[in-house]
Design a protein around this motif. Structure first.
Motif, PDB file in Angstrom:
ATOM      1  N   GLU A 132       0.848  -1.194   0.000  1.00 41.17           N
ATOM      2  CA  GLU A 132       0.000   0.000   0.000  1.00 41.17           C
ATOM      3  C   GLU A 132       0.881   1.241   0.000  1.00 41.17           C
ATOM      4  N   LEU A 133       0.657   2.142  -0.959  1.00 35.91           N
ATOM      5  CA  LEU A 133       1.528   3.302  -1.104  1.00 35.91           C
ATOM      6  C   LEU A 133       0.917   4.529  -0.436  1.00 35.91           C
ATOM      7  N   PRO A 134       1.652   5.188   0.459  1.00 27.53           N
ATOM      8  CA  PRO A 134       1.144   6.415   1.097  1.00 27.53           C
ATOM      9  C   PRO A 134       0.900   7.500   0.051  1.00 27.53           C
ATOM     10  N   SER A 135      -0.233   8.161   0.127  1.00 27.24           N
ATOM     11  CA  SER A 135      -0.592   9.161  -0.880  1.00 27.24           C
ATOM     12  C   SER A 135       0.401  10.317  -0.919  1.00 27.24           C
ATOM     13  N   SER A 212      -2.965  -0.943  -3.764  1.00 27.46           N
ATOM     14  CA  SER A 212      -3.307  -1.526  -2.464  1.00 27.46           C
ATOM     15  C   SER A 212      -3.567  -3.013  -2.669  1.00 27.46           C
ATOM     16  N   THR A 213      -2.597  -3.836  -2.283  1.00 25.97           N
ATOM     17  CA  THR A 213      -2.642  -5.266  -2.621  1.00 25.97           C
ATOM     18  C   THR A 213      -2.310  -6.159  -1.422  1.00 25.97           C
ATOM     19  N   TRP A 214      -2.826  -5.783  -0.264  1.00 23.89           N
ATOM     20  CA  TRP A 214      -2.575  -6.613   0.917  1.00 23.89           C
ATOM     21  C   TRP A 214      -3.142  -8.026   0.740  1.00 23.89           C
ATOM     22  N   ASP A 215      -4.216  -8.170  -0.024  1.00 25.67           N
ATOM     23  CA  ASP A 215      -4.773  -9.497  -0.260  1.00 25.67           C
ATOM     24  C   ASP A 215      -3.773 -10.375  -1.011  1.00 25.67           C
ATOM     25  N   ARG A 216      -3.097  -9.811  -1.991  1.00 27.73           N
ATOM     26  CA  ARG A 216      -2.092 -10.571  -2.725  1.00 27.73           C
ATOM     27  C   ARG A 216      -0.894 -10.881  -1.820  1.00 27.73           C
ATOM     28  N   TRP A 217      -0.487  -9.921  -1.002  1.00 32.40           N
ATOM     29  CA  TRP A 217       0.618 -10.156  -0.073  1.00 32.40           C
ATOM     30  C   TRP A 217       0.321 -11.362   0.819  1.00 32.40           C
ATOM     31  N   GLY A 218      -0.915 -11.476   1.249  1.00 34.90           N
ATOM     32  CA  GLY A 218      -1.290 -12.579   2.127  1.00 34.90           C
ATOM     33  C   GLY A 218      -1.187 -13.943   1.474  1.00 34.90           C
ATOM     34  N   ARG A 219      -1.134 -13.990   0.140  1.00 37.52           N
ATOM     35  CA  ARG A 219      -1.057 -15.264  -0.579  1.00 37.52           C
ATOM     36  C   ARG A 219       0.376 -15.705  -0.872  1.00 37.52           C
ATOM     37  N   THR A 224      10.898 -14.716   1.558  1.00 42.78           N
ATOM     38  CA  THR A 224      10.930 -13.283   1.255  1.00 42.78           C
ATOM     39  C   THR A 224      11.729 -12.539   2.309  1.00 42.78           C
ATOM     40  N   HIS A 225      12.418 -11.489   1.874  1.00 43.17           N
ATOM     41  CA  HIS A 225      13.117 -10.592   2.794  1.00 43.17           C
ATOM     42  C   HIS A 225      12.795  -9.167   2.390  1.00 43.17           C
ATOM     43  N   LEU A 226      12.663  -8.302   3.385  1.00 44.48           N
ATOM     44  CA  LEU A 226      12.260  -6.914   3.168  1.00 44.48           C
ATOM     45  C   LEU A 226      13.414  -5.982   3.544  1.00 44.48           C
ATOM     46  N   LEU A 227      13.725  -5.047   2.637  1.00 47.62           N
ATOM     47  CA  LEU A 227      14.702  -4.008   2.909  1.00 47.62           C
ATOM     48  C   LEU A 227      13.974  -2.677   3.056  1.00 47.62           C
ATOM     49  N   ARG A 228      14.446  -1.862   3.981  1.00 43.50           N
ATOM     50  CA  ARG A 228      13.813  -0.553   4.190  1.00 43.50           C
ATOM     51  C   ARG A 228      14.858   0.511   4.458  1.00 43.50           C
ATOM     52  N   GLY A 229      14.733   1.647   3.773  1.00 46.70           N
ATOM     53  CA  GLY A 229      15.519   2.816   4.132  1.00 46.70           C
ATOM     54  C   GLY A 229      14.910   3.449   5.377  1.00 46.70           C
ATOM     55  N   ALA A 230      15.718   3.747   6.365  1.00 43.11           N
ATOM     56  CA  ALA A 230      15.204   4.230   7.648  1.00 43.11           C
ATOM     57  C   ALA A 230      14.405   5.523   7.502  1.00 43.11           C
ATOM     58  N   LYS A 231      14.687   6.311   6.458  1.00 39.78           N
ATOM     59  CA  LYS A 231      14.000   7.577   6.250  1.00 39.78           C
ATOM     60  C   LYS A 231      12.961   7.490   5.127  1.00 39.78           C
ATOM     61  N   SER A 232      12.598   6.286   4.736  1.00 34.77           N
ATOM     62  CA  SER A 232      11.705   6.101   3.590  1.00 34.77           C
ATOM     63  C   SER A 232      10.311   6.650   3.856  1.00 34.77           C
ATOM     64  N   ASP A 233       9.737   7.285   2.820  1.00 34.61           N
ATOM     65  CA  ASP A 233       8.336   7.704   2.899  1.00 34.61           C
ATOM     66  C   ASP A 233       7.427   6.789   2.075  1.00 34.61           C
ATOM     67  N   LEU A 234       8.014   5.789   1.391  1.00 28.67           N
ATOM     68  CA  LEU A 234       7.217   4.820   0.621  1.00 28.67           C
ATOM     69  C   LEU A 234       6.920   3.572   1.441  1.00 28.67           C
ATOM     70  N   LEU A 235       7.878   3.161   2.252  1.00 26.42           N
ATOM     71  CA  LEU A 235       7.673   2.027   3.148  1.00 26.42           C
ATOM     72  C   LEU A 235       7.760   2.549   4.580  1.00 26.42           C
ATOM     73  N   LEU A 236       6.601   2.882   5.140  1.00 25.98           N
ATOM     74  CA  LEU A 236       6.545   3.439   6.488  1.00 25.98           C
ATOM     75  C   LEU A 236       6.717   2.328   7.530  1.00 25.98           C
ATOM     76  N   PRO A 237       7.154   2.683   8.749  1.00 19.39           N
ATOM     77  CA  PRO A 237       7.403   1.664   9.768  1.00 19.39           C
ATOM     78  C   PRO A 237       6.192   0.769  10.046  1.00 19.39           C
ATOM     79  N   GLU A 238       4.986   1.355  10.063  1.00 21.19           N
ATOM     80  CA  GLU A 238       3.793   0.559  10.353  1.00 21.19           C
ATOM     81  C   GLU A 238       3.549  -0.484   9.259  1.00 21.19           C
ATOM     82  N   ALA A 239       3.760  -0.080   7.992  1.00 21.34           N
ATOM     83  CA  ALA A 239       3.566  -1.013   6.887  1.00 21.34           C
ATOM     84  C   ALA A 239       4.623  -2.109   6.918  1.00 21.34           C
TER      85      ALA A 239
END
Length: 286
Positions: A132-135, A212-219, A224-239
């Motif tokens: 899900e991408l923050p607007s 917004s594809t959380w349903d697909r993520w659930g399948r 899988t491994h997730l990388l995140r930039g600590a200051k990212s505005d596309l991948l927020l900590p909650e997501a």
């Protein structure tokens, strides 16, 4: 640095430019770039990992040296990109590959791993993107992607790229200089602009359901491994937290000096990715 090879691959009525690294007899690693970027962003990491992988870095349609769409509303979409990516794999006779996707490239990987071609991906590394991408972040991207800038010199273009993509994090001068050489093109008037079709932003309206594809993520069941930039505005900590607690329940690695998205070009980050792939694939040779 290991030298790359370049090929134009005909798929789905398009010509896909692919930067290729390493021995074709080794396991395949597909590396897919972000929204307005090209496969040349991966030169350092692709060269390093080519000791153990056959690395393919395509320019998606509308970017770099690949062809542009004549039907952008239908073809500039994650679903269509996924079809192109698997057709590129077919061209190389690759049944299954490890997948590294930055931003849009991660969205394409998640789409494949959650659908009928899930067995085409053996391991999935998602670089700084969520289902899900923050607007606010989308608006930021659209503010510079949808309108091509104009430059008189490569020096001016490189300075713009360094500033706009500063969230990529620390990178060498060689990285930024190559970004300028591979991201800029001459127009008919002799000035320079960026090497992509500005209509790529149509995916945010014509294919809004893909944002917004959380349903697909659930399948997804692919490791899988997730990388995140600590200051990212596309991948927020909650997501990121939600991703680690659902679907494939990936491990999470955070890069402290980056926003969206870690460029993975420096030796320390490449070594970290190598360790992640070794753990995911269960091989001591990666």
């Amino acid at each position: 640095m290991t030298s790359p090879r370049f090929r134009f691959v005909p798929v789905m009525d398009h010509e896909i430019h692919v930067t290729e690294w390493g021995d074709p007899t080794k396991p395949a690693l597909m590396m897919l770039h972000g929204l307005a970027r090209t496969g040349r962003d991966f030169d350092e990491v692709a060269a390093a990992l080519s000791d153990n992988f056959h690395v393919l870095c395509p320019d998606m349609i509308g970017r770099g040296l690949s062809s542009w769409s004549r039907n952008p509303e239908a073809e500039y979409s994650v679903e269509y990109y996924a079809g192109i990516a698997t057709d590129v794999m077919d061209h190389y006779q690759i049944d299954c590959a490890t997948w590294f996707g930055t931003s849009l490239g991660g969205m394409i990987g998640m789409h494949i791993a959650s659908g009928h071609d899930a067995d085409r991906i053996s391991a999935l590394v998602v670089n700084d993107i969520s289902p899900e991408l923050p607007s606010e972040a989308v608006d930021r991207i659209l503010s510079y992607v949808g309108s091509l800038p104009d430059f008189i010199t490569f020096t001016e273009g490189e300075a713009w790229l360094r500033d706009t993509y500063a969230p990529f994090g620390p990178a060498s001068d060689v990285f930024w200089q190559r970004m300028a050489r591979t991201s800029l093109r001459r127009r008919g008037d002799g000035n320079l602009t960026l090497h992509y079709d500005p209509r790529i932003t149509v995916q945010f309206t014509a294919s809004a359901h893909e944002l917004s594809t959380w349903d697909r993520w659930g399948r997804i069941t692919t490791p899988t491994h997730l990388l995140r930039g600590a200051k990212s505005d596309l991948l927020l900590p909650e997501a990121a937290k939600r991703m680690t607690q659902s679907g494939p329940r990936p491990g999470l690695t955070i890069f402290p000096d980056c926003g969206h998205a870690p460029n993975m070009s420096n030796p320390t980050d490449i070594a970290q990715l190598r360790r992640i792939l070794r753990e995911m694939l269960g091989k001591t040779t990666t």
